[in-house]
Design a protein around this motif. Structure first.
Motif, PDB file in Angstrom:
ATOM      1  N   LYS A  55     -48.717 -40.008  14.286  1.00 36.96           N
ATOM      2  CA  LYS A  55     -48.389 -38.531  14.673  1.00 36.96           C
ATOM      3  C   LYS A  55     -47.838 -38.725  15.994  1.00 36.96           C
ATOM      4  N   ILE A  56     -47.034 -37.746  16.623  1.00 32.54           N
ATOM      5  CA  ILE A  56     -46.346 -37.822  17.908  1.00 32.54           C
ATOM      6  C   ILE A  56     -46.801 -36.346  18.438  1.00 32.54           C
ATOM      7  N   ASN A  57     -47.643 -36.392  19.467  1.00 36.15           N
ATOM      8  CA  ASN A  57     -47.959 -34.961  20.409  1.00 36.15           C
ATOM      9  C   ASN A  57     -47.030 -35.249  21.433  1.00 36.15           C
ATOM     10  N   VAL A  58     -46.394 -34.236  21.971  1.00 36.37           N
ATOM     11  CA  VAL A  58     -45.437 -34.268  23.161  1.00 36.37           C
ATOM     12  C   VAL A  58     -46.316 -33.486  24.370  1.00 36.37           C
ATOM     13  N   LEU A  59     -46.296 -34.103  25.349  1.00 38.59           N
ATOM     14  CA  LEU A  59     -46.716 -33.476  26.779  1.00 38.59           C
ATOM     15  C   LEU A  59     -45.617 -32.710  27.282  1.00 38.59           C
ATOM     16  N   ILE A  60     -45.810 -31.329  27.534  1.00 40.36           N
ATOM     17  CA  ILE A  60     -45.136 -30.357  28.198  1.00 40.36           C
ATOM     18  C   ILE A  60     -45.392 -30.195  29.598  1.00 40.36           C
ATOM     19  N   ARG A  61     -44.907 -30.759  30.409  1.00 41.19           N
ATOM     20  CA  ARG A  61     -45.657 -30.621  32.029  1.00 41.19           C
ATOM     21  C   ARG A  61     -44.258 -30.786  32.908  1.00 41.19           C
ATOM     22  N   PRO A  62     -43.754 -29.714  33.383  1.00 38.53           N
ATOM     23  CA  PRO A  62     -42.183 -29.846  34.044  1.00 38.53           C
ATOM     24  C   PRO A  62     -42.311 -30.833  35.138  1.00 38.53           C
ATOM     25  N   ARG A  63     -43.463 -30.851  36.027  1.00 40.64           N
ATOM     26  CA  ARG A  63     -43.499 -31.518  37.163  1.00 40.64           C
ATOM     27  C   ARG A  63     -45.049 -32.119  37.430  1.00 40.64           C
ATOM     28  N   PHE A  64     -44.805 -32.801  38.338  1.00 36.93           N
ATOM     29  CA  PHE A  64     -46.255 -33.712  39.190  1.00 36.93           C
ATOM     30  C   PHE A  64     -47.101 -32.344  39.736  1.00 36.93           C
ATOM     31  N   GLY A  65     -48.309 -32.454  39.791  1.00 34.15           N
ATOM     32  CA  GLY A  65     -48.854 -31.755  40.642  1.00 34.15           C
ATOM     33  C   GLY A  65     -49.797 -30.820  39.775  1.00 34.15           C
ATOM     34  N   ASP A  66     -50.050 -29.485  40.483  1.00 28.89           N
ATOM     35  CA  ASP A  66     -51.163 -28.467  39.861  1.00 28.89           C
ATOM     36  C   ASP A  66     -50.592 -27.884  38.557  1.00 28.89           C
ATOM     37  N   PHE A  67     -51.318 -27.055  37.905  1.00 21.67           N
ATOM     38  CA  PHE A  67     -50.973 -26.307  36.657  1.00 21.67           C
ATOM     39  C   PHE A  67     -50.838 -24.952  36.897  1.00 21.67           C
ATOM     40  N   CYS A  68     -50.465 -24.255  37.956  1.00 22.23           N
ATOM     41  CA  CYS A  68     -50.215 -23.062  38.281  1.00 22.23           C
ATOM     42  C   CYS A  68     -48.613 -23.041  38.280  1.00 22.23           C
ATOM     43  N   TYR A  69     -48.143 -22.415  37.190  1.00 25.50           N
ATOM     44  CA  TYR A  69     -46.620 -22.333  37.176  1.00 25.50           C
ATOM     45  C   TYR A  69     -46.093 -21.082  37.486  1.00 25.50           C
ATOM     46  N   SER A  70     -44.820 -21.124  38.096  1.00 31.48           N
ATOM     47  CA  SER A  70     -44.020 -20.055  38.206  1.00 31.48           C
ATOM     48  C   SER A  70     -43.342 -19.585  37.016  1.00 31.48           C
ATOM     49  N   ASP A  71     -42.737 -18.475  37.099  1.00 31.44           N
ATOM     50  CA  ASP A  71     -41.951 -17.891  35.984  1.00 31.44           C
ATOM     51  C   ASP A  71     -40.937 -18.623  35.743  1.00 31.44           C
ATOM     52  N   ASP A  72     -39.977 -19.290  36.669  1.00 31.88           N
ATOM     53  CA  ASP A  72     -38.992 -20.028  36.753  1.00 31.88           C
ATOM     54  C   ASP A  72     -39.385 -21.422  35.832  1.00 31.88           C
ATOM     55  N   GLU A  73     -40.485 -21.851  36.091  1.00 32.16           N
ATOM     56  CA  GLU A  73     -40.984 -23.242  35.467  1.00 32.16           C
ATOM     57  C   GLU A  73     -41.505 -22.786  34.149  1.00 32.16           C
ATOM     58  N   PHE A  74     -41.997 -21.715  33.983  1.00 32.88           N
ATOM     59  CA  PHE A  74     -42.582 -21.381  32.630  1.00 32.88           C
ATOM     60  C   PHE A  74     -41.465 -21.079  31.621  1.00 32.88           C
ATOM     61  N   GLU A  75     -40.405 -20.598  31.978  1.00 34.24           N
ATOM     62  CA  GLU A  75     -39.069 -20.457  31.156  1.00 34.24           C
ATOM     63  C   GLU A  75     -38.661 -21.667  30.694  1.00 34.24           C
ATOM     64  N   ILE A  76     -38.695 -22.851  31.361  1.00 28.05           N
ATOM     65  CA  ILE A  76     -38.504 -24.207  31.149  1.00 28.05           C
ATOM     66  C   ILE A  76     -39.511 -24.460  30.197  1.00 28.05           C
ATOM     67  N   ILE A  77     -40.757 -24.397  30.496  1.00 30.27           N
ATOM     68  CA  ILE A  77     -41.607 -25.026  29.531  1.00 30.27           C
ATOM     69  C   ILE A  77     -41.421 -24.247  27.929  1.00 30.27           C
ATOM     70  N   LEU A  78     -41.341 -23.024  28.273  1.00 27.39           N
ATOM     71  CA  LEU A  78     -41.121 -22.491  26.699  1.00 27.39           C
ATOM     72  C   LEU A  78     -40.081 -22.984  25.916  1.00 27.39           C
ATOM     73  N   LYS A  79     -38.840 -23.093  26.535  1.00 28.67           N
ATOM     74  CA  LYS A  79     -37.746 -23.627  25.783  1.00 28.67           C
ATOM     75  C   LYS A  79     -38.156 -25.104  25.472  1.00 28.67           C
ATOM     76  N   ASP A  80     -38.769 -25.835  26.293  1.00 32.29           N
ATOM     77  CA  ASP A  80     -39.315 -27.293  25.864  1.00 32.29           C
ATOM     78  C   ASP A  80     -39.953 -27.439  24.583  1.00 32.29           C
ATOM     79  N   ALA A  81     -41.118 -26.388  24.656  1.00 28.52           N
ATOM     80  CA  ALA A  81     -41.645 -26.243  23.324  1.00 28.52           C
ATOM     81  C   ALA A  81     -41.104 -25.910  22.248  1.00 28.52           C
ATOM     82  N   GLU A  82     -40.103 -25.016  22.448  1.00 29.93           N
ATOM     83  CA  GLU A  82     -39.361 -24.691  21.150  1.00 29.93           C
ATOM     84  C   GLU A  82     -38.267 -26.039  20.818  1.00 29.93           C
TER      85      GLU A  82
END
Length: 246
Positions: A55-82
């Motif tokens: 099985k392959i689970n994929v990490l979705i994390r757009p950058r190094f560092g903390d986990f408090c994401y901006s709206d712009d970052e989260f837009e990318i996160i959602l597109k990557d998830a899809e």
């Protein structure tokens, strides 16, 4: 007893798979804790391991560092998830926190929708949340299937007591110890009662480069750019044996 191995290249993915890993957490840049992998890396790993059934689970994390994401970052996160859902990932790995250290339930619910029913592992963002038990309750509310944690310590062995308590009260969430897990401490860690374990089983290999201009760094000064982190198949086999005999 499920064994998950974190990998960031095709060679390590194949080594982990043939050595006894049930599941891969695929990422990029493991040396900085992992970031979202390239889609073509995912396709290559999927192709190389398909006969093994890993099985392959994929990490979705757009950058190094903390986990408090901006709206712009989260837009990318959602597109990557899809994108990885459509590409055939078996699960997604993600975590988001509010600025106060609590689980960002709004973003987690949006991410769950983007994942289209894929199982979601909440990663070690949990270990820097402000309250472990409130965070666990939040994860139950948003429908996370697995929690990867070191027990809010730098290693799972140090966080053993909290992990043991999380296993006891986790309900339907699978608690998966991770962080410094290896064959030498796995038998002790297994006493927490968890049914899944996460490790990288990494070894350091030398780059094939013979000419080395060491005084011109390409990234963070001090990082050795002529070594590679690769999965150690023998270490994975030892871990697999321990889990199979518990």
């Amino acid at each position: 007893m499920l064994l998950e191995c974190c990998v960031d290249n095709v060679g390590s993915a194949l080594t982990a798979s043939v050595s006894g890993a049930d599941r891969l957490e695929l990422c990029a840049n493991l040396i900085i804790g992992g970031t979202t992998p390239d889609i073509n890396l995912f396709y290559a790993v999927k192709e190389k391991t398909k006969e093994l059934g890993t099985k392959i689970n994929v990490l979705i994390r757009p950058r190094f560092g903390d986990f408090c994401y901006s709206d712009d970052e989260f837009e990318i996160i959602l597109k990557d998830a899809e994108m990885f859902y459509k590409a055939g990932a078996d699960g997604l790995v993600f975590g988001a926190l509010n600025a106060d250290g609590s689980v960002d339930e709004e973003k987690m619910r949006a991410f769950t929708c983007a994942a289209n029913g894929l199982p979601i592992t909440f990663h070690r963002a949990f270990d820097v949340s402000n309250d472990a038990f409130e965070a666990l309750d939040a994860l139950k509310r948003v429908g996370v299937s697995t929690l990867l944690t070191s027990g809010q310590k730098s290693s799972a062995l140090e966080g053993f007591e909290l992990i043991k308590e999380l296993v006891r009260i986790s309900g339907d969430i699978v608690i998966m110890p991770g962080g410094g897990v290896n064959s030498s401490n796995l038998k002790r860690l297994a006493q927490c009662g968890a049914s899944a374990y996460h490790m990288s089983g990494k070894k350091i290999e030398q780059s094939r480069m013979r000419y080395r201009k060491a005084d011109v760094p390409m990234g963070i000064p001090g990082f050795d750019e002529f070594t590679l982190w690769m999965c150690d198949g023998e270490e994975i086999k030892r871990a697999r044996y321990i889990l199979d005999t518990i």
